[in-house]
Design an enzyme around this catalytic site. Structure first.
Site, PDB file in Angstrom:
ATOM      1  N   SER A  88      -5.312  66.321  50.833  1.00  0.00           N
ATOM      2  CA  SER A  88      -6.624  65.694  50.690  1.00  0.00           C
ATOM      3  C   SER A  88      -6.772  64.506  51.632  1.00  0.00           C
ATOM      4  O   SER A  88      -7.852  63.948  51.743  1.00  0.00           O
ATOM      5  CB  SER A  88      -6.843  65.251  49.248  1.00  0.00           C
ATOM      6  OG  SER A  88      -5.770  64.453  48.827  1.00  0.00           O
TER       7      SER A  88
ATOM      8  N   HIS B 166      -9.134  71.903  52.073  1.00  0.00           N
ATOM      9  CA  HIS B 166      -9.138  70.873  51.045  1.00  0.00           C
ATOM     10  C   HIS B 166     -10.091  71.271  49.918  1.00  0.00           C
ATOM     11  O   HIS B 166     -11.310  71.162  50.049  1.00  0.00           O
ATOM     12  CB  HIS B 166      -9.548  69.528  51.673  1.00  0.00           C
ATOM     13  CG  HIS B 166      -9.608  68.411  50.683  1.00  0.00           C
ATOM     14  ND1 HIS B 166     -10.403  67.306  50.847  1.00  0.00           N
ATOM     15  CD2 HIS B 166      -8.956  68.233  49.510  1.00  0.00           C
ATOM     16  CE1 HIS B 166     -10.248  66.498  49.813  1.00  0.00           C
ATOM     17  NE2 HIS B 166      -9.388  67.041  48.987  1.00  0.00           N
TER      18      HIS B 166
ATOM     19  N   GLU C 214     -13.446  71.561  52.143  1.00  0.00           N
ATOM     20  CA  GLU C 214     -13.370  70.953  53.476  1.00  0.00           C
ATOM     21  C   GLU C 214     -12.382  71.783  54.291  1.00  0.00           C
ATOM     22  O   GLU C 214     -11.234  71.974  53.874  1.00  0.00           O
ATOM     23  CB  GLU C 214     -12.882  69.503  53.398  1.00  0.00           C
ATOM     24  CG  GLU C 214     -13.976  68.493  53.120  1.00  0.00           C
ATOM     25  CD  GLU C 214     -13.474  67.050  53.191  1.00  0.00           C
ATOM     26  OE1 GLU C 214     -14.244  66.185  53.608  1.00  0.00           O
ATOM     27  OE2 GLU C 214     -12.322  66.785  52.815  1.00  0.00           O
TER      28      GLU C 214
ATOM     29  N   ASN D  18     -12.913  62.055  51.358  1.00  0.00           N
ATOM     30  CA  ASN D  18     -12.038  61.003  50.852  1.00  0.00           C
ATOM     31  C   ASN D  18     -12.025  59.775  51.752  1.00  0.00           C
ATOM     32  O   ASN D  18     -11.810  58.668  51.278  1.00  0.00           O
ATOM     33  CB  ASN D  18     -10.608  61.538  50.670  1.00  0.00           C
ATOM     34  CG  ASN D  18     -10.495  62.336  49.384  1.00  0.00           C
ATOM     35  OD1 ASN D  18     -11.380  62.277  48.526  1.00  0.00           O
ATOM     36  ND2 ASN D  18      -9.424  63.087  49.232  1.00  0.00           N
TER      37      ASN D  18
END
Ligand code: 3HC
Length: 701
Positions: free
Chosen positions: A409, A430, A442, A480
């Site tokens: 991540s 992800h 992702e 993130n």
């Protein structure tokens, strides 16, 4: 060039076939051709009746949404449908595939509706911030009962052909589109020139209950979650029971126009197109085809691994779930079985389908079980050394050409890829937790990732019902990485004097699905702390950086799973922790931070403007291809309200110059902390100076 309406004369019946790939949207030329064909047929004594159908998978996906911004060209859809409805000849709709929005409204002006079993019927306009604008709210209540008409119009959810038949929306259902067309033509021929009903016939009365409308309004308000369109749709449907058709149609047009000019409509329509544009990846060789994926190996049977395995199984893939720890493997397999069997209990699938799904699952206790997989997805602990070791081993084991994906991540996909001799086959996938539910994926393209690996990942995302967004390599990618400053400032505001519930309330009142500290508790404060450990070099200069997250981690107060975190948990109920105030104050003291009363506006600005600022930097660096990609990520993975269009769309509507100026204000007002974190991004500064739009610097194609 093929015309969007192909005309065929079958005896005395004129068959009009809409042919506007990919979804038979009712664009300007199609509307014109349809209207002219219907008018010409009425003037032709050799024609007794018409059939309208669609070519391909759909009957029609409705109006061309791309036209909404500038306004619909002439003839507008309501006019075309009026021509059909007022024609002297009967029209049968042969609904070969789904009829949505204006597509369903077209079917509603026909005398009969014959449908293929696979067809779905829906008025999804509310999900675009509008209401049906071509008669749907007036004609549907004249055909089916009030409750069903209100549900279809205000929820936007489609119904199946058999449900539509049960409601009386469809006259007959056939196994295939071809059968529906053949039967419609035969029926039209048998009708001669006899039309079915008077167009102005009133709808049946509303249910005889004094509070029926009040109950509907209450339920719709609850479901709407801040969207205006569902209640507007109700208002329009109710007009059908109170007004003659023409008056109801005029009111519907006015409400449609009002909704379509709203900020919510602009935001939701932006989200619709942004979610589809993500599949267009710049710099990809168009000739490259995806690798065939039949079997997937998932390494790591924890929450993430078992969720990913479930998502793949549910899409019909064969999955090998691998974990070297037998206990974890058994737990992972049980978690998968629970979800699949839960789907049976919820009526989503039958027991046979559940058994077949679980049969596609194999378990493996060593990486060698990944040898025959076309795609391997690693979901082990978020630690670079561990991941590199797994990939070095996979390099020896996996078959040539297999795509090797990491579910990291935050970590650098290039460094993971370099642990193999085939970095072109390595990619980041992800997933978001719970992986079988969350729509976002992702897709992290490393420096050496091949176009084929990217194409394969995009195909997979579609196959497993996710929206895959291609992003570049950096700490945290897009989602993130943007979460970092947003959460960092929330943590800092705690030290400065805000409470967790004050912070979270400001964000949920704005529309976030969840406050950021509740989100930290849900994801696990241990997980956040471990991610920060991997990024220590970049944050070491700020000892206050997510300090309370680290303190809670050190105390074992990991959040929901521990019963304690930023809140105290009893099952699903959470409450404020009074003891946390002293703990936070002590930490603030140690850091020399003077606590004060924090206003809601300050929380709003510092958290949300930091989020937008990071989004600008991500665009400058090319980590995201376009602002819409960021919006897609945040609306699908982080609970950003779609009715605001995602953080970048919202920022533009809110005022880029204002955001820039307030960031500059906080940079000056917050001392060394402000200087460290609040400098406006270069692109934001440029746009603020030139009063520009994001598209000026970051075009969408
Ligand atoms: N208008 C314009 N373009 C549309 C469209 C529409 N109504 N529906 C789909 N498209 C485009 C998509 O943007 C996409 O374009 P791209 O290939 O350039 O990216 C392409 O068609 C294929 O769409 P999907 O990738 O979504 O294809 P799927 O097969 O996954 O889904 C679908 C098909 C279920 C029809 C889905 O596209 C969909 O839900 N479309 C929107 C339906 C809708 O909301 N209709 C109401 C329109 S508003 C209206 O009719 C107003 C009226 O009341 C006046």
């Amino acid at each position: 060039m093929t015309r969007p309406v192909v005309i065929e004369k079958i005896g005395s019946v004129l068959l009009l076939r809409m042919q506007a790939p990919p979804v038979n949207a009712l664009g300007a030329q199609l509307r014109k051709d349809l209207q002219e064909a219907v008018a010409a047929a009425a003037a032709d004594p050799a024609i007794t009746s018409l059939v309208v159908t669609g070519q391909g998978k759909l009957f029609s996906a409705g109006a061309d949404i791309a036209e909404f911004e500038a306004g619909m060209a002439k003839p507008e859809l309501p006019e075309v449908l009026d021509t059909i409805e007022r024609s002297r000849l009967p029209v049968v709709a042969a609904i070969n595939g789904s009829a949505l929005g204006g597509g369903l409204e077209l079917a509603l002006v026909c005398d009969y509706r014959f449908a293929a079993r696979r067809a779905k019927f829906g008025l999804p306009e509310v999900s675009l911030g509008i209401i049906p604008g071509a008669g749907g709210t007036q004609r549907l209540p004249r055909l089916i009962d009030a409750e069903a008409a209100i549900a279809m119009t205000t929820s936007g959810k489609p119904v199946s052909a058999s449900e539509a038949e049960a409601f009386g929306l469809v006259d007959r259902v056939f196994d295939s589109g071809d059968e529906a067309v053949a039967a419609a033509v035969a029926h039209a021929a048998a009708l001669g020139t006899a039309r079915r009903t008077a167009r102005t016939a009133p709808p049946p009365a509303l249910p005889d209950s004094t509070d029926f409308v009040a109950q509907q309004r209450l339920a719709i308000t609850r479901q709407a979650k801040g969207r205006d369109a569902p209640l507007k749709a109700l208002e329009s449907v109710l007009n059908a029971y109170a007004l003659p058709l023409d008056e109801g149609l005029a009111r519907e047009a006015a409400i449609f126009a009002e909704c379509n000019s709203s900020l919510q409509a602009k935001a939701l329509q932006h989200v619709f197109f942004a979610e589809r544009q993500v599949a267009q990846v710049r710099g990809m060789d168009a000739a490259v085809t995806a690798h065939t994926v039949a079997g997937v190996a998932v390494i790591g049977a924890g929450t993430m691994g078992s969720g990913i395995a479930t998502a793949c199984l549910q899409a019909g893939l064969k999955v090998t779930l691998i974990d070297v720890n037998p206990g974890s493997l058994a737990k992972g397999a049980q978690a998968i079985a629970r979800i699949i069997e839960g789907n049976v209990a919820k009526g989503r699938i039958d027991a046979g389908a559940a058994a077949a799904t679980l049969q596609r699952l194999e378990l493996g206790d060593s990486l060698s079980a990944a040898a025959s997989a076309d795609l391997v997805i690693e979901a082990v602990v978020e630690n670079m050394a561990v991941k590199q070791k797994v990939f070095a081993e996979l390099d020896r084991i996996a078959k040539p050409g297999a795509i090797l994906a990491t579910n990291t991540s935050t970590l650098n996909v290039d460094l993971i890829a370099n642990a193999t001799a085939r970095p072109h086959d390595v990619i980041g996938l992800h997933f978001f937790s719970p992986a079988h539910v969350m729509r976002l994926l992702e897709i992290v393209r490393g420096a050496k990732t091949s176009d084929q690996a990217v194409k394969t990942a995009l195909d997979l995302s579609r196959r497993i019902g996710k929206v895959g967004v291609v992003v570049g390599v950096c700490y945290g990618f897009v989602g993130n990485r943007m979460l970092e400053p947003y959460a960092r400032d929330a943590h800092r505001l705690l030290l400065e004097g805000a409470s967790p519930s004050q912070l979270d309330t400001v964000l949920t009142r704005f529309g976030m699905a969840m406050g950021v500290l509740s989100m930290c508790d849900m994801a696990g404060n241990d997980v956040g702390a471990s991610m920060r450990r991997e990024n220590r070099a970049a944050i070491a200069h700020d000892p206050s950086y997510c300090r309370m997250g680290d303190v809670l981690d050190a105390r074992g107060e990991f959040g929901q799973k521990a019963g304690l975190g930023f809140y105290a948990y009893a099952g699903r109920d959470k409450s404020e922790r009074l003891d946390l105030v002293d703990l936070i104050a002590a930490e603030a003291d140690q850091l020399g931070i003077v606590r004060r009363e924090i206003g809601d506006e300050e929380i709003f600005e510092r958290c949300l403007y930091s989020l937008v600022n990071e989004g600008c930097r991500i665009l400058e660096e090319g980590i995201a291809q376009r602002p819409g990609d960021i919006d897609t990520i945040w609306c699908n993975g982080y609970g950003f309200p779609a009715l605001l269009g995602g953080p970048m769309h919202w920022a533009e509507a809110h005022g880029l110059q204002h955001i820039h100026d307030r960031l500059a204000h906080w940079r000056a007002a917050l001392g060394t902390y402000g200087e460290a974190w609040f400098s406006p991004a270069a692109s934001l500064t440029e746009l603020a100076r030139n009063r520009g739009r994001l598209v000026d610097l970051f075009p969408s194609d």
